[in-house]
Design a protein around this motif. Structure first.
Motif, mmCIF file in Angstrom:
data_model
loop_
_atom_site.group_PDB
_atom_site.id
_atom_site.type_symbol
_atom_site.label_atom_id
_atom_site.label_comp_id
_atom_site.label_asym_id
_atom_site.label_seq_id
_atom_site.Cartn_x
_atom_site.Cartn_y
_atom_site.Cartn_z
ATOM 1 N N ASN A 120 0.817 -1.218 0.000
ATOM 2 C CA ASN A 120 0.000 0.000 0.000
ATOM 3 C C ASN A 120 0.852 1.271 0.000
ATOM 4 N N GLU A 121 2.174 1.115 0.129
ATOM 5 C CA GLU A 121 3.114 2.227 -0.007
ATOM 6 C C GLU A 121 3.944 2.074 -1.276
ATOM 7 N N ASN A 122 3.432 1.249 -2.206
ATOM 8 C CA ASN A 122 4.123 0.969 -3.474
ATOM 9 C C ASN A 122 5.515 0.385 -3.251
ATOM 10 N N PHE A 123 5.680 -0.334 -2.129
ATOM 11 C CA PHE A 123 6.943 -0.997 -1.793
ATOM 12 C C PHE A 123 8.096 0.000 -1.620
ATOM 13 N N CYS A 124 7.774 1.241 -1.255
ATOM 14 C CA CYS A 124 8.815 2.254 -1.016
ATOM 15 C C CYS A 124 9.456 2.040 0.355
ATOM 16 N N LEU A 125 10.763 2.247 0.431
ATOM 17 C CA LEU A 125 11.442 2.238 1.721
ATOM 18 C C LEU A 125 11.139 3.550 2.425
ATOM 19 N N THR A 126 10.780 3.469 3.696
ATOM 20 C CA THR A 126 10.447 4.667 4.468
ATOM 21 C C THR A 126 11.328 4.740 5.709
ATOM 22 N N ASN A 145 15.389 -0.846 -6.153
ATOM 23 C CA ASN A 145 15.220 -2.184 -5.614
ATOM 24 C C ASN A 145 14.832 -3.170 -6.712
ATOM 25 N N ASN A 146 15.267 -4.386 -6.548
ATOM 26 C CA ASN A 146 14.899 -5.485 -7.443
ATOM 27 C C ASN A 146 13.998 -6.432 -6.644
ATOM 28 N N PRO A 147 12.711 -6.580 -6.999
ATOM 29 C CA PRO A 147 12.123 -6.395 -8.335
ATOM 30 C C PRO A 147 11.254 -5.161 -8.504
ATOM 31 N N THR A 148 11.214 -4.236 -7.543
ATOM 32 C CA THR A 148 10.219 -3.162 -7.581
ATOM 33 C C THR A 148 10.626 -1.970 -8.440
ATOM 34 N N GLY A 149 11.934 -1.737 -8.600
ATOM 35 C CA GLY A 149 12.391 -0.580 -9.359
ATOM 36 C C GLY A 149 12.328 0.720 -8.589
ATOM 37 N N ILE A 150 12.045 0.649 -7.275
ATOM 38 C CA ILE A 150 11.902 1.834 -6.446
ATOM 39 C C ILE A 150 13.272 2.283 -5.932
ATOM 40 N N THR A 151 13.526 3.599 -5.999
ATOM 41 C CA THR A 151 14.777 4.159 -5.487
ATOM 42 C C THR A 151 14.588 4.696 -4.068
ATOM 43 N N VAL A 152 15.698 4.849 -3.374
ATOM 44 C CA VAL A 152 15.686 5.426 -2.026
ATOM 45 C C VAL A 152 16.176 6.865 -2.127
ATOM 46 N N ALA A 189 24.594 6.512 -2.824
ATOM 47 C CA ALA A 189 25.152 6.491 -1.467
ATOM 48 C C ALA A 189 26.644 6.798 -1.472
ATOM 49 N N LEU A 190 27.218 7.025 -2.656
ATOM 50 C CA LEU A 190 28.623 7.415 -2.721
ATOM 51 C C LEU A 190 28.839 8.727 -1.968
ATOM 52 N N ASN A 191 29.984 8.838 -1.345
ATOM 53 C CA ASN A 191 30.403 10.051 -0.621
ATOM 54 C C ASN A 191 29.604 10.313 0.650
ATOM 55 N N LEU A 192 28.813 9.351 1.095
ATOM 56 C CA LEU A 192 28.169 9.511 2.390
ATOM 57 C C LEU A 192 29.238 9.426 3.476
ATOM 58 N N PRO A 193 29.135 10.235 4.506
ATOM 59 C CA PRO A 193 30.159 10.204 5.563
ATOM 60 C C PRO A 193 30.128 8.882 6.324
ATOM 61 N N GLY A 194 31.290 8.489 6.822
ATOM 62 C CA GLY A 194 31.358 7.260 7.612
ATOM 63 C C GLY A 194 32.158 6.180 6.925
#
Length: 344
Positions: A120-126, A145-152, A189-194
């Motif tokens: 019901n959230e279209n498989f989005c990461l929240t 994401n595979n198989p949804t095609g959703i980006t973060v 996620a490139l150049n994220l600190p840590g």
């Protein structure tokens, strides 16, 4: 019988159109093909186990430290090497997502926890995932994401990375399909600190190099990179694959044309499948997740078309399918076949 393990016609089925594997429909760039052929003179020698020239070029293109980059025999190879090298005791993966994460981690004695993506959230990461990160040693996030095609979104990825760094948790961000989005800078996620972030990418999909196999990981620290490089086989990347990767990194126009084609054809395919009564989920990748009658896959196979059944993905059942976004004629052929199957 439909192959449910992975996309691709691994079972040698008699088909006329394979839309189960998510490869660039434009095919391998000619410069890459030429580089592979030109590398034949060195095939009698062992390849460079450190992939020095390829890593140098990747470092230049990405603005990263060469010593933090590890190359492998496709992203899949690196998933197993990461699991073997870091050996997390507990890991968090999303559901549904690519099955090899769980397989590689289990084989290395890791306890798995699933973060359920809601239909019901279209498989989005929240941001719900943030509360689960303190209880694991590694979090695996696939974007798109595979198989949804959703980006973060980058903002959420930054919050995830900060939480992981605070807890000493590795964040494995699989960006194997990010090149198809045209939004790498906004999403990566490139150049994220840590020091605990590992970004995984693949040449296989974007440059249609499935038979050559090539991927790379960019690590948050040289120590992590050294551990991953030491795991797995010594000569993990063949000389032809290294030559292909070096050539592919110069194919900026090819990538731009790919992004434009995929965006246009994904819109067409999503619209047409929706008009036929399928539930189509939003995607930014070169594939689409949709829902229809459970018999659709078998009916399409009888018509010589192979799509990916998603019944083996955690959280999905036999009514979910993933199709690659192909060239227009192929997409049109799929739409016509789905129409025949649903009318029949």
């Amino acid at each position: 019988m439909i192959n449910a393990a992975h996309g691709g016609n691994d079972l040698g089925l008699d088909i006329r159109l394979d839309l189960s594997a998510n490869l660039n429909p434009m095919g391998m760039p000619e410069s890459v093909r030429a580089a592979v052929v030109a590398s034949a003179d060195c095939w009698e020698r062992y390849p460079d186990p450190m992939c020095r020239e390829l890593r140098e070029k990747l470092a230049e293109k990405l603005g990263e430290d060469m010593e933090k980059i590890v190359c492998g025999n496709g992203a899949d190879d690196l998933i197993y090497r990461i699991a073997s090298a870091l050996k997390p005791r507990r890991a968090l993966i999303c559901a549904p997502t690519f099955a090899e994460y769980g397989k590689a981690l289990r084989e290395n004695g890791c306890e798995l926890r699933e973060h359920i993506l809601r239909e019901n959230e279209n498989f989005c990461l929240t941001e719900r995932i943030l509360g689960e990160l303190s209880r694991v040693d590694m979090a695996v996030i696939c974007t798109p994401n595979n198989p949804t095609g959703i980006t973060v979104p980058r903002e959420l990825m930054e919050r995830i990375a900060a939480e992981c760094e605070k807890n000493g948790t590795y964040l494995l961000a699989d960006e194997s399909f990010i090149g198809f989005t045209g939004r790498k800078r906004e999403l990566t996620a490139l150049n994220l600190p840590g020091s605990h972030v590992i970004v995984l990418r693949s040449f296989t999909k974007l440059y249609a190099m499935a038979g050559l196999r090539l991927g790379y990981a960019v690590c948050g620290s040289t120590d992590t990179a050294e551990k991953i490089a030491a795991a797995g086989q010594y000569w993990s990347v063949s000389a032809p694959a290294q030559a292909a990767g070096i050539a592919a990194l110069d194919e900026a126009d090819y990538v731009r044309r790919t992004v434009s084609l995929i965006a246009e054809e994904r819109k067409y395919l999503s619209s047409e499948l929706s008009a036929l009564g399928c539930r189509v989920y939003p995607s930014e990748a070169d594939y689409i997740l949709f829902r229809s009658i459970p018999e659709l896959g078998e009916k399409l196979l009888c018509d010589g078309i192979l799509v990916r059944s998603c019944k083996d993905y955690s959280g999905l059942d036999g009514s979910f399918f993933r199709t690659a976004v192909g060239l227009h004629d192929d997409n049109e052929a799929l739409v016509c076949a789905v129409r025949r199957c649903l009318d029949g």
